[in-house]
Design an enzyme around this catalytic site. Structure first.
Site, mmCIF file in Angstrom:
data_model
loop_
_atom_site.group_PDB
_atom_site.id
_atom_site.type_symbol
_atom_site.label_atom_id
_atom_site.label_comp_id
_atom_site.label_asym_id
_atom_site.label_seq_id
_atom_site.Cartn_x
_atom_site.Cartn_y
_atom_site.Cartn_z
ATOM 1 C CG ASP A 227 -2.115 -1.342 1.351
ATOM 2 O OD1 ASP A 227 -2.339 -1.684 -0.078
ATOM 3 O OD2 ASP A 227 -2.376 -1.600 2.143
ATOM 4 C CB ALA A 228 4.170 1.947 0.547
#
Length: 283
Positions: A227-228
């Site tokens: 999620d980055a």
């Protein structure tokens, strides 16, 4: 209308726009859309042009050869693509259908200009919906003790289908680093949260506990770090203390569908430029 899409990123400096414009004018190139951005923090310049293909005296490969000296002069990272060459997009999903159904509908109606050679899922629940659209459905279970075997099969299918991009339409498994690297900036995910807040599992539950007033969704490129990856698109919807977790999930699903479809469309139209872990979206 068929266009060539020229996308450029390079160190900023004097004369870049003039040089590109003069190149196109020399060959009677008809610009239908032009976008520029100078990032003062990084010192880089970004450009996206659409040029009518029928106004130029050469094909795509001829364009590449003619433009290459200018690209070398300004140390450009660049690409040019043909709007009539449709990207092949492999969709992946698990059990939830809302994002997958929305993308299939937009594809079926011609709103998404791409090919969908197949759908891959770790469950068999969505097969009938996918096959109704005439699209092959591959069920690849991901068992905790046999993940390497499962993702080896996923990788084989993706290569076999000659995928230009992969879209995780609520595919609830973490892709291995090797696949993320091989398809860097070509794997698109929808996260049911307004990242970087509430990363990981059950973000609506986290949001409810915090009493937030806005919930949202984030479309981003997938990297090895969960999620980055670079963010392509985001949107939000207002909520209040009156909304239950179920209300938030329902409202959130609507936002997820819109954000994912917009993000994919921007990618298909070569509107997303990635520099470091940041995107510029010429939308």
């Amino acid at each position: 209308m068929r266009t060539f899409r020229l996308v450029i990123a390079c160190p900023d400096g004097v004369g870049i726009v003039a040089k590109v414009s003069n190149f196109l004018a020399t060959y009677n190139g008809w610009i239908t859309e032009a976008n520029h951005h100078s990032d003062h923090q990084s010192g880089w310049f970004f450009m996206r042009h659409e040029i009518r293909a029928d106004s130029l005296p050469f094909d795509l490969e001829g364009f590449r050869q003619a433009f290459a000296p200018i690209a070398r002069e300004f140390s450009m990272e660049w690409r040019v693509t043909d709007s009539h060459v449709r990207k092949r997009v492999v969709l992946m999903a698990s059990r939830e259908s809302h994002c997958l159904a929305d993308l299939l509908h937009r594809w079926h109606s011609g709103e998404l200009d791409c090919e969908i050679p197949c759908v891959i899922s770790n469950h068999d629940d969505l097969r009938s919906m996918v096959e109704w659209h005439g699209i092959p459905y591959f069920h690849v279970p991901v068992r905790p003790d046999r993940k390497d075997e499962a993702f080896a099969e996923v990788s084989r299918l993706v290569r076999e289908q000659r995928a230009d991009a992969i879209v995780l339409a609520r595919y609830m498994q973490i892709l291995p680093a090797e696949l993320c690297d091989e398809y860097a900036q070509r794997v698109i995910n929808i996260h049911h949260s307004f990242l970087p807040s509430f990363a990981g599992a059950k973000p609506y539950h986290q949001a409810s506990l915090r009493g937030v007033k806005l919930i949202g969704a984030t479309c981003h490129y997938v990297t090895e770090e969960l999620d980055a990856g670079p963010i392509i698109e985001q949107d939000v919807v207002r909520v209040s203390h009156r909304d239950s977790i179920e209300d938030m999930v329902r409202l959130g699903k609507d936002v997820e569908k819109m954000v994912l479809s917009r993000g994919l469309r921007y990618h298909l139209e070569e509107r997303v430029l990635v520099h470091s872990n940041k995107t510029l979206v010429f939308n």
